[in-house]
Enzyme design. Structure first.
Site, PDB file in Angstrom:
ATOM      1  N   ILE A 158       6.565 -11.106   2.277  1.00  0.00           N
ATOM      2  CA  ILE A 158       7.421 -10.639   1.167  1.00  0.00           C
ATOM      3  C   ILE A 158       8.592  -9.818   1.723  1.00  0.00           C
ATOM      4  CG2 ILE A 158       7.483  -9.240  -0.947  1.00  0.00           C
ATOM      5  CD1 ILE A 158       4.440 -10.008  -1.276  1.00  0.00           C
ATOM      6  N   ARG A 240       1.792  -0.965  -3.137  1.00  0.00           N
ATOM      7  CA  ARG A 240       0.561  -0.540  -3.798  1.00  0.00           C
ATOM      8  C   ARG A 240       0.707   0.923  -4.154  1.00  0.00           C
ATOM      9  NH1 ARG A 240      -0.830  -4.797  -4.878  1.00  0.00           N
ATOM     10  NH2 ARG A 240      -2.766  -5.901  -4.457  1.00  0.00           N
ATOM     11  N   GLU A 269      -3.148   3.510 -11.088  1.00  0.00           N
ATOM     12  CA  GLU A 269      -2.714   2.676 -12.205  1.00  0.00           C
ATOM     13  C   GLU A 269      -3.924   2.029 -12.908  1.00  0.00           C
ATOM     14  OE1 GLU A 269      -0.267   0.000  -9.688  1.00  0.00           O
ATOM     15  OE2 GLU A 269      -1.550  -1.633 -10.410  1.00  0.00           O
ATOM     16  N   HIS A 287       3.350  -3.268 -12.777  1.00  0.00           N
ATOM     17  CA  HIS A 287       2.751  -4.151 -11.758  1.00  0.00           C
ATOM     18  C   HIS A 287       2.971  -5.625 -12.126  1.00  0.00           C
ATOM     19  CE1 HIS A 287      -0.563  -4.274  -8.462  1.00  0.00           C
ATOM     20  NE2 HIS A 287       0.261  -5.324  -8.360  1.00  0.00           N
TER      21      HIS A 287
HETATM   22  C1  8YV Z   1      -1.415  -9.284  -8.531  1.00  0.00           C
HETATM   23  C2  8YV Z   1      -0.432  -8.187  -6.462  1.00  0.00           C
HETATM   24  O1  8YV Z   1      -0.936  -9.823  -9.702  1.00  0.00           O
HETATM   25  O2  8YV Z   1      -0.921 -10.165  -5.294  1.00  0.00           O
HETATM   26  C3  8YV Z   1      -0.940  -8.940  -5.294  1.00  0.00           C
HETATM   27  O3  8YV Z   1      -1.373  -8.299  -4.317  1.00  0.00           O
HETATM   28  O4  8YV Z   1      -0.214  -7.022  -6.389  1.00  0.00           O
HETATM   29  C4  8YV Z   1      -0.188  -8.924  -7.729  1.00  0.00           C
HETATM   30  O5  8YV Z   1       0.503 -10.093  -7.418  1.00  0.00           O
HETATM   31  C5  8YV Z   1      -2.303  -8.134  -8.875  1.00  0.00           C
HETATM   32  O6  8YV Z   1      -2.762  -7.509  -7.717  1.00  0.00           O
HETATM   33  C6  8YV Z   1      -3.511  -8.585  -9.711  1.00  0.00           C
HETATM   34  O7  8YV Z   1      -4.524  -9.077  -8.905  1.00  0.00           O
END
Ligand code: 8YV
Length: 321
Positions: A158, A240, A269, A287
């Site tokens: 990312i 996070r 959260e 999120h």
């Molecule tokens: C998720 C995210 O939607 O993929 C991840 O690590 O933070 C998000 O894309 C979220 O964690 C729900 O599982």
């Protein structure tokens, strides 16, 4: 032959649930009840597989209480809800959903950066409140994104997607810091230069956080780090909750130690630190960085494919252990 039993611990696309029902005896949580750890353990009794999200914690205590469990398939690329060593020790397979959300999440990083630097949320609240009476030369004047210095902390898939957008789309100077440096070819593909964390904090006009959560990464950005940033800088956290000390950030925003922040993730959260709700110079989203329908579908499909692959054919597609 009896179908293996699985638990889908969260609401999911009905078509994915239907697919899973063809292969498994499925108990699902389409009402999206937020189970306590004890309720999750109760629901998992006799289940060989679990479809999880970041909201379900899989730890040693749960594993000891769920001896039938063989695999947890997370619908997320991040997996800090998994105690991976405990899962490995218990012989439970863990999977996540890499790659399918990279570009969507990188898009959102830019959306949040633009909204933060250009004060979009603050100005929209002003307009909705009926406060807009005339044009003014400095009304909601923000920071430029194009041509500025973009700092990225964490340089996985990312981070590299964000770097490409910054370098090639917005003409930005891109600097990054990561535990391990990219090789020269990867650095040149995303137009990014490696610097120390101290230089990253000092030089970035905009700093985006995309590192995975680990105990070592806890409060990577707190009061001392915020104090090293430019007073004109913006900070974006896509990573996070817990990577940023939210209380220290709220204080820094209030005192204009930095100019603005954009947050998609929070410590504890869905609770949000109350002080963040009182400062105007922060854009807050719940999120949603990976939330486009095609990407969420791809994530759900990959988690389902991991369950089918592992429980029916002995091979997970994207294993973590
Ligand atoms: C998720 C995210 O939607 O993929 C991840 O690590 O933070 C998000 O894309 C979220 O964690 C729900 O599982």
């Amino acid at each position: 032959m009896k179908k293996p039993a699985i638990l889908v611990a969260c609401a999911v696309f009905p078509e994915v649930l239907l697919q899973l029902q063809q292969h498994f005896e499925v108990t699902s949580n389409q009402e999206d009840v937020a189970w306590t750890p004890a309720e999750l353990i109760a629901q998992l009794q006799g289940k060989q597989g679990a479809f999880t999200t970041g909201s379900q914690r899989i730890d040693a205590e749960l594993l000891a209480a769920c001896p039938a469990l063989k695999i947890c398939a997370n619908m997320a690329v991040g997996y800090n809800n998994f105690d991976l060593p405990a899962m490995t020790a218990a012989g439970v397979k863990a999977t996540n959903t890499p790659d399918v959300l990279t570009e969507t999440t990188a898009d959102f990083g830019f959306a949040l950066l633009m909204a933060t630097a250009r004060r979009m949320a603050e100005s929209e609240h002003f307009l909705r409140a009926g406060l807009w009476q005339r044009w003014r030369y400095d009304m909601f004047a923000g920071a430029d994104v194009h041509g500025s210095t973009l700092g990225i902390l964490g340089m996985g898939r990312i981070g590299q997607g964000i770097a490409r957008r910054g370098a090639h789309g917005f003409g930005m100077k891109v600097i990054y810091h990561n535990r391990s440096r990219l090789d020269a070819a990867a650095e040149s593909a995303c137009g990014a230069t490696y610097v120390s964390k101290a230089d990253l904090l000092k030089q970035a006009d905009h700093l985006i956080l995309v590192l995975p959560y680990s105990p070592e990464a806890h409060h990577s950005i707190g009061a001392p780090e915020l104090a090293q940033m430019k007073p004109t800088a913006t900070l974006v956290n896509l990573a996070r909750g817990g990577i940023v000390d939210d209380a220290a950030l709220a204080q820094a925003l209030k005192n204009r130690v930095i100019t603005a922040a954009g947050l998609d993730v929070y410590e504890g959260e869905p609770a949000v630190h109350p002080a963040l709700l009182t400062v105007p110079n922060v854009v807050l989203t719940p999120h949603i960085a990976s939330a486009t329908l095609p990407t969420r579908m791809a994530m759900a499909q990959l988690a389902a494919d991991n369950l089918v692959g592992f429980l029916l054919h002995g091979k997970a597609l994207t294993p973590l252990n």
